[in-house]
Design an enzyme around this catalytic site. Structure first.
Site, PDB file in Angstrom:
ATOM      1  N   MET A  24      39.776 120.495  26.991  1.00 50.83           N
ATOM      2  CA  MET A  24      40.194 120.581  25.596  1.00 50.83           C
ATOM      3  C   MET A  24      41.535 119.886  25.441  1.00 50.83           C
ATOM      4  SD  MET A  24      39.460 121.520  22.573  1.00 50.83           S
ATOM      5  CE  MET A  24      40.427 121.468  21.053  1.00 50.83           C
ATOM      6  N   GLU A  25      41.621 119.045  24.409  1.00 49.17           N
ATOM      7  CA  GLU A  25      42.727 118.100  24.250  1.00 49.17           C
ATOM      8  C   GLU A  25      43.940 118.677  23.554  1.00 49.17           C
ATOM      9  OE1 GLU A  25      39.860 117.351  20.702  1.00 49.17           O
ATOM     10  OE2 GLU A  25      39.725 117.908  22.800  1.00 49.17           O
ATOM     11  N   ASN A  26      44.313 119.897  23.810  1.00 50.03           N
ATOM     12  CA  ASN A  26      45.461 120.501  23.156  1.00 50.03           C
ATOM     13  C   ASN A  26      46.702 119.623  23.359  1.00 50.03           C
ATOM     14  OD1 ASN A  26      43.770 123.010  23.012  1.00 50.03           O
ATOM     15  ND2 ASN A  26      44.151 122.963  25.217  1.00 50.03           N
ATOM     16  N   HIS A  75      43.109 111.516  23.742  1.00 50.85           N
ATOM     17  CA  HIS A  75      43.126 112.397  22.571  1.00 50.85           C
ATOM     18  C   HIS A  75      44.537 112.646  22.051  1.00 50.85           C
ATOM     19  CE1 HIS A  75      39.096 113.698  21.699  1.00 50.85           C
ATOM     20  NE2 HIS A  75      38.850 114.144  22.913  1.00 50.85           N
ATOM     21  N   HIS A 122      40.180 110.643  29.365  1.00 54.20           N
ATOM     22  CA  HIS A 122      39.618 110.990  28.052  1.00 54.20           C
ATOM     23  C   HIS A 122      40.564 111.929  27.301  1.00 54.20           C
ATOM     24  CE1 HIS A 122      35.991 112.482  25.580  1.00 54.20           C
ATOM     25  NE2 HIS A 122      36.944 113.372  25.318  1.00 54.20           N
ATOM     26  N   GLU A 123      40.981 112.994  27.964  1.00 60.71           N
ATOM     27  CA  GLU A 123      41.833 113.974  27.277  1.00 60.71           C
ATOM     28  C   GLU A 123      43.192 113.388  26.936  1.00 60.71           C
ATOM     29  OE1 GLU A 123      40.429 116.625  26.194  1.00 60.71           O
ATOM     30  OE2 GLU A 123      38.611 116.186  27.333  1.00 60.71           O
ATOM     31  N   GLY A 173      34.149 121.193  28.786  1.00 59.58           N
ATOM     32  CA  GLY A 173      34.618 120.600  30.034  1.00 59.58           C
ATOM     33  C   GLY A 173      36.128 120.537  30.086  1.00 59.58           C
ATOM     34  N   GLU A 222      36.345 111.932  19.281  1.00 58.98           N
ATOM     35  CA  GLU A 222      35.571 111.983  20.520  1.00 58.98           C
ATOM     36  C   GLU A 222      35.025 110.633  20.966  1.00 58.98           C
ATOM     37  OE1 GLU A 222      35.861 114.309  22.378  1.00 58.98           O
ATOM     38  OE2 GLU A 222      36.441 115.983  21.116  1.00 58.98           O
TER      39      GLU A 222
END
Length: 842
Positions: free
Chosen positions: A258-260, A294, A290-291, A256, A313
């Site tokens: 990605m927390e780069n 992270h 959410h991201e 969905g 997570e």
């Protein structure tokens, strides 16, 4: 590829100290491979020892270790041996790397709307090695600097601020120490919008064909982003750790989002040209929050090994829902979590594959097994455990422990024990006692309310399970309109208690309803006393708080799944209570569960038509109860227009007979649902898909609509519709396409979604056993990405019978399946076995 084992990772971490990467990528050389040059500096604590580095090239051109060539033929699978290491080492690797079409590695996508090409790196879980040579494990963190040569009209975005250096060359600033799986690159003729806040540059990016929805939504996306950023600055003592914050909506992302660090990638489905509900906008907001969480949980402090993925997570999931509710107008997040996310955690935790939120390292023996850990236990159950932890500790102590954790392990790695030490230190409580039953054990507890006769005496809560619970019992009495909340009574259920007596306040005067776990602060199934069950059956919709209604709906869902309530009663309750529902998220979820799980899987085939008719009637009632243009909720479009969109979607999916087909045809002809909403591309394709399933649309009509909609979404919708046509030629063509190996992950999913239809069970009967043979062949051929996608999206859920269960079990027993694929298939087969049992019990 050979999956890295825990023991190999531990040994390599003991041996090596990675000091930095310089990555040079050239994406101008065609559409099959790209150039990749890696220079990595690292120390070795035992001079003379050997190790290895991972990469998956199309061709390894050259490798040079400390000035000496390494024979490219030494590459075995995805491992290049490194012998005779020194105190200080430099390795240079030059390779041609293949582009990905499955979302793993450097994914390449060409937009059918305008022919433009876009790239994005997805490095998780161990896919960085598909882009550059890497010591690909989470605890070998190091700074990464990158340069990219791209077509001159492209934009390049990455973890650090990107600077154009002329002639298509871009330089990306070196990151602080990060894990290899967090490296990213986004490149293409992206449309961008930027701003600055608190000295940090923020950017939004999408492909050119999605520029209009990005412009439309930019104010809301930036508003949520900056509000969450400010909230995290308020509650975290550690400042934002990176130099910039980009959010790129990229095509065909496997996850969905990605927390780069510094450059979060989102699947670009979050930018819909069509109308969306407020509930869908809220979910997008949750993912944004959410991201961003992270950046601290997972990026600043990273798990040492994949068994502790929950440190990333579970915390991001909890913070996403909590911070969005704290910082924005989307205050109803926990009701959505309860219905949409937590239920998936309950389902996963009742399968044979259930595992603790925080398993021991040896329980995740390699990186392939770790893929299975990115599941609804690590996300939903873990977030639920944290919500219960806050109920035990209180918010201030919880935050103090988290801030101590960040301060001690910033830019490093940590374990469960490290976190528990921090929480214990600030709270004065031994958190290991709490963590044992909550984080180191699997399964779901059940709390059951009992009320004695005669009325007026205190009842009890029965406890089946081994966890302590701090819950609140809602005490409700009859009112002129709603069920009136008299009080929420706190109750402590010790881990070893079989039952706990309820306080007298729950019995005098005698309440109409006792609702355990009201507020949904714990993670448990609930069972009501008979009187309360009767009240819910007649008055569930009269609970004023959406979160209480969500808890009540989940209790009904659990009864159905456990074979204690006939499935058709779920449809009956939906028809009784949803016409008065005001929360679009609740209405949409309940209708969706009734339609796709109850009607298609839990009801006997002879009852399905009646259930669809009841749902179609319910959706008509919702359209009638909510006139177009009605009041909206705070924070954006909602209210009546929201419910009309939910109802229209539900009616389309429930259409079955000739009269329903005529209704859908009239909507297509008019270009709108009578009274609204207008038919945008999403609703038109949804109608056409349903008509195709029912044999009321032709291939020519599908192609006509595809010609009018040249977008990537339109192309996927057309493929879905063609696969849904109920004739042998269409099914054979779709089947051949799915096995061709030429489809992207999204294209495979679309075809599979159209292919399997409950209405077409007889036509599809011969394909069910073939499905398992194809899955086993793909696994044996080593096509892991395809096999996982085929298992995730292509499973024949409609085939609810013992024969399908046996075929799936034979595949598990005979197939040479990797651990992550085996887990996926075992879960699908177990869910099917449960559906067979529910049907048999009904």
């Amino acid at each position: 590829m050979t999956a890295l084992t825990y023991e190999e990772a531990r040994e390599r971490s003991r041996l090596l100290d990675v000091r930095g990467y310089r990555v040079e990528l050239d994406v101008t050389g065609g559409d099959v491979v790209f150039g990749s040059v890696t220079v990595v500096r690292f120390g070795c604590r035992v001079p003379g020892a050997g190790s290895f580095i991972e990469l998956e090239p199309a061709r390894l051109r050259r490798a040079v270790l400390n000035g000496q060539d390494v024979d490219p033929a030494a590459l075995t699978g995805n491992r290049l041996p490194l012998a005779g290491l020194r105190d200080d080492n430099e390795l240079r690797v030059e390779a041609d790397m293949p582009y990905s079409r499955t979302g793993a590695g450097l994914h390449r996508f060409t937009d059918t709307a305008d022919g433009e090409t876009y790239l994005a790196v997805h490095g998780g879980l161990d896919n960085a090695q598909r882009v550059f040579a890497a010591f690909d494990q989470p605890d070998l963190k190091a700074p990464i600097a990158a340069t990219v040569t791209a077509p001159v009209n492209w934009t390049v975005i990455g973890n650090g601020p990107a600077r154009p250096a002329g002639d298509g060359r871009w330089e990306l600033a070196a990151t602080p120490p990060i894990s290899t799986y967090l490296f990213t690159l986004v490149a293409g003729p992206y449309f961008s919008i930027s701003t600055e806040h608190c000295g940090v540059p923020f950017g939004l990016h999408a492909r050119q064909s999605l520029a209009a929805p990005l412009r439309r939504d930019a104010a809301e996306i930036f508003g949520i982003t900056l509000a969450c950023f400010d909230r995290y600055r308020e509650i975290f003592a550690e400042p934002y750790p990176y130099d910039s914050y980009d959010q790129a909506f990229v095509p065909e992302l496997e996850a969905g989002a990605m927390e780069n660090p510094g450059c979060v990638t989102f699947r670009d489905d979050f930018l819909s040209p069509s109308a969306v509900t407020r509930a869908e906008r809220q979910i997008r907001g949750v993912v944004i929050a959410h991201e961003m969480a992270h950046m601290w949980f997972g990026d600043l402090v990273t798990m040492r090994w994949w068994n502790d993925v929950w440190l990333s997570e579970s915390f991001a999931e909890y913070m996403g829902f909590q911070v969005l509710a704290d910082a924005t107008a989307f205050t109803g997040t926990w009701a959505t979590f309860s219905l949409v996310r937590k239920t998936r955690g309950y389902d996963a935790d009742q399968r044979a594959s259930a595992h603790p939120v925080a398993p021991e390292p040896h329980e995740v023996p390699d990186a392939d097994a770790a893929r299975a850990g990115y599941d609804d236990i690590s996300y939903a159950k873990g977030a639920s455990a944290l919500r219960q932890l806050v109920a035990w500790l209180g918010w201030p102590a919880f935050l103090a422990g988290i801030n101590d954790y960040f301060a001690r392990y910033r830019f490093g790695c940590a374990t469960l024990a490290d976190l528990l030490d921090c929480l214990s230190r600030v709270s004065g409580t031994d958190m290991a006692e709490w963590a044992g039953p909550w984080l180191r054990s699997a399964g779901v507890d059940t709390l059951t309310v009992g009320r004695p006769a005669p009325p007026g005496q205190a009842g009890c809560i029965g406890h089946a399970g081994g966890r302590p619970h701090r819950v609140w019992v809602g005490v409700y009495e009859e009112g002129p309109g709603d069920l009136v909340l008299r009080d929420r009574i706190p109750v402590l259920v010790p881990s070893d208690a079989a039952a706990v007596e309820l306080p007298a306040a729950t019995a005098r005067p005698e309440p109409a309803l006792l609702l355990p776990n009201d507020g949904d602060f714990s993670y448990c199934k609930i069972r009501l006393d008979p009187a309360s069950r009767d009240v819910l059956a007649s008055s569930l919709g009269r609970l004023a708080d959406p979160l209480s209604r969500a808890v009540a709906w989940n209790s009904v869902r659990d009864l159905v799944r456990d074979g204690e309530l006939a499935p058709w009663q779920y449809v009956t309750l939906a028809a009784r209570h949803l016409p008065a529902e005001t929360d679009g998220s609740i209405a949409g979820h309940v209708i969706g569960y009734a339609r796709w799980t109850v009607a298609d899987r839990y009801l006997r085939p002879g009852l399905r038509a009646a259930a669809l008719a009841d749902l179609e009637s319910l959706c008509r009632d919702l359209l009638g109860a909510h006139p177009a243009g009605g009041a909206s909720e705070a924070g954006g479009a909602g209210g009546d227009d929201e419910m009309r969109l939910v109802a229209a979607r539900g009616l389309i999916d429930s259409a079955a007979g000739p009269d329903d087909i005529s209704v859908l045809r009239s909507w297509l002809a008019a270009g709108q649902v009578p009274g609204g909403p207008d038919l945008d591309s999403r609703l038109r394709w949804q109608i056409l898909l349903r008509l195709a399933v029912l044999g009321a649309a032709s291939r020519a009509e599908i192609e006509h609509h595809e010609d009018r909609d040249s977008t990537a979404a339109g192309r996927l919708s057309a493929a879905r519709c063609r696969a849904a046509l109920p004739d042998r030629d269409a099914k054979q063509a779709a089947w051949a396409a799915m096995q061709s190996g030429t489809l992207s992950g999204y294209e495979l999913a679309a075809a599979a979604q159209g292919f399997w239809q409950a209405e077409q069970a007889d036509l599809l009967a011969g394909y069910v056993p073939r499905y398992f043979a194809v899955l086993a062949d793909a696994a044996a051929a080593g096509v892991a990405d395809l096999a996982r996608a085929w298992c995730r999206h292509g499973f024949p859920h409609h085939a609810v019978d013992a024969g399908t269960v046996r075929a799936g079990q034979r595949c598990l027993e005979a197939g040479a399946l990797g651990s992550s694929l085996r887990r996926l298939l075992a879960d699908q087969v177990e869910d099917l076995r449960r559906a067979v049992a529910v049907r048999s019990a009904a």
